[in-house]
Design a protein around this motif. Sequence first.
Motif, short mmCIF file in Angstrom:
data_model
loop_
_atom_site.label_atom_id
_atom_site.label_comp_id
_atom_site.label_asym_id
_atom_site.label_seq_id
_atom_site.Cartn_x
_atom_site.Cartn_y
_atom_site.Cartn_z
N UNK A 5 0.85 -1.19 0.00
CA UNK A 5 0.00 0.00 0.00
C UNK A 5 0.88 1.24 0.00
N UNK A 6 0.62 2.16 -0.95
CA UNK A 6 1.44 3.36 -1.08
C UNK A 6 0.53 4.56 -1.24
N UNK A 8 -1.12 7.63 -2.98
CA UNK A 8 -1.40 7.79 -4.41
C UNK A 8 -0.36 8.64 -5.12
N UNK A 9 0.09 9.73 -4.47
CA UNK A 9 1.07 10.61 -5.10
C UNK A 9 2.38 9.87 -5.36
N UNK A 10 2.83 9.11 -4.38
CA UNK A 10 4.08 8.37 -4.55
C UNK A 10 3.93 7.29 -5.61
N UNK A 11 2.80 6.62 -5.60
CA UNK A 11 2.57 5.56 -6.59
C UNK A 11 2.62 6.12 -8.01
N UNK A 12 2.01 7.28 -8.22
CA UNK A 12 1.99 7.89 -9.55
C UNK A 12 3.39 8.34 -9.96
N UNK A 130 -7.71 -0.11 -7.54
CA UNK A 130 -7.07 0.24 -6.27
C UNK A 130 -6.78 -1.00 -5.42
N UNK A 131 -6.17 -0.73 -4.27
CA UNK A 131 -5.88 -1.82 -3.34
C UNK A 131 -7.17 -2.43 -2.81
N UNK A 132 -8.22 -1.63 -2.75
CA UNK A 132 -9.51 -2.16 -2.31
C UNK A 132 -10.02 -3.21 -3.31
N UNK A 171 -2.72 1.50 -3.79
CA UNK A 171 -3.14 2.69 -3.04
C UNK A 171 -4.60 2.48 -2.65
N UNK A 172 -5.00 3.02 -1.52
CA UNK A 172 -6.36 2.77 -1.04
C UNK A 172 -7.35 3.79 -1.59
#
Length: 491
Positions: A5-6, A8-12, A130-132, A171-172
């Motif tokens: 899980x990261x 969203x900004x970092x994942x992008x 998403x992670x969900x 990301x969640x």
Amino acid sequence: MSPEAASPQLAILQFLTSLQSPARIVVAISGGSDSTGLLLLLDEAVKAAPHLKISLCAATVDHALRAGSADEAREVAALCASLGIPHTTMIWRGDKPKTGIMAAAREARYGLLATAAESFEADLIVTGHTFDDQRETLAMRGMRTEQVSTGIADAVLFDRRFWILRPLLFSTRADIRAFLKEQSVPWIDDPSNEDSKYERVRMRRQLSADAGMEKDIGAAWEERLALSSRGAEWLDRHFRLHGGLLGQVMPDGLRQDRVVLDYVLARLAAVFGGQPFVPGRGQMERILTFATGSGLGRMTAGRVVFDLRRDGLYLARESRGILPLVLRPGEAGVWDGRFGAVNRSGTTIGVEAQAGHSLIPALGFNPRDVTGIQPPRVGAVNDSTMREEPPAPKDLGALDSCDEHRNEGGLGRDLPKGAWRRAIAAAPVLSAEGTPLSEESARMVELTPYFAPFDRFLTRFDFIFANRLSAVFATAPYARLPLRSIDGKTI
């Protein structure tokens, strides 16, 4: 795209820096929170890093399944216009199936997204999973099998044309919605997301009450990638292809690690049977028990005849239940889940099985010899191949250029007669309006091997194996991932 899980900004940011550039990205956006967040996050990051030479465009698929969907698409178009992002709405037209609507909608959605990507001259497609979504998928699959699942793949090749990437897969949804609220950007809530008739909705409610169901799938991903690599090595060492129609597993190949054997036989069964999915667990247990047993003989599973002999296990499509394919001039299609066909001639043509049991009298099909089509095309065969010792059609199914995949001694000559006849009976033949094709027309019909479990949707977890299989059948390799690296590792 690390399985952790990261934010969203970092994942992008990690996603964009891993991309090969320059690149043009199609963002699939429905207007929901996940896809809207994906678009805004990408837009913000791209504008902050012009040196990456990445541009965005967007596509909304209107499934036309409920009132209001067209208005929602217009809202998304307005959002994209405000951001200066080119946008198109793709509408799923025509009659909708009364059953299996979710699967049909998925097929339509990705097909329309690919069409949009072509029109935008884009390099890849991204979606807002998403992670969900990942947790829900893992939980649903966990109810059906005890095997460890890889869940939703972070990268899928669609129709051999476009890679679909999922940069927010870890990301969640809560973090994405928090970002949207900070930006004061609303989103659309799809009412079907609250409809308990759907399994995913029911699972979502269970998970919301049980936050401890999160799974670390990193090990499962690594295991699956390693298995794909081991499967590719197994193909090199233990598998032979005869005439593009008959597979042979050498005896030593049946004595390899059972996990690897399970993996490769399941996928070979799907390929030779023209099935998009591998056989179920029960069927695979039967196949493995038969293939590794001491008794010789035959069994049929998943539309494939498994013929166990002293010189190995032969695989061929059973000749029953093979339906004809009719193609008008300029049309393309998939015949029996095993061959892609393109009709570049000026007449309507039919593709059917050599056995001839599925002829449609009203159309007056008449099998025709169209051998001589050069690789990577696959020439069909004529009735002469049904003689007591059927010869091999000259160019039927290109063999791998590697010597280990060639059938020494000539096709058909040293093969079991029954196994070869069976393979020939399921071979494609061509006809046109009840008469044999002319030589000129035959040259205008292109037949190429089609891998049903891979050619429509290929996850990166199976990429190594599928690519090696393409080499065995001498077809074009699959498109490589448009990434420089995954999780910081050069690929």
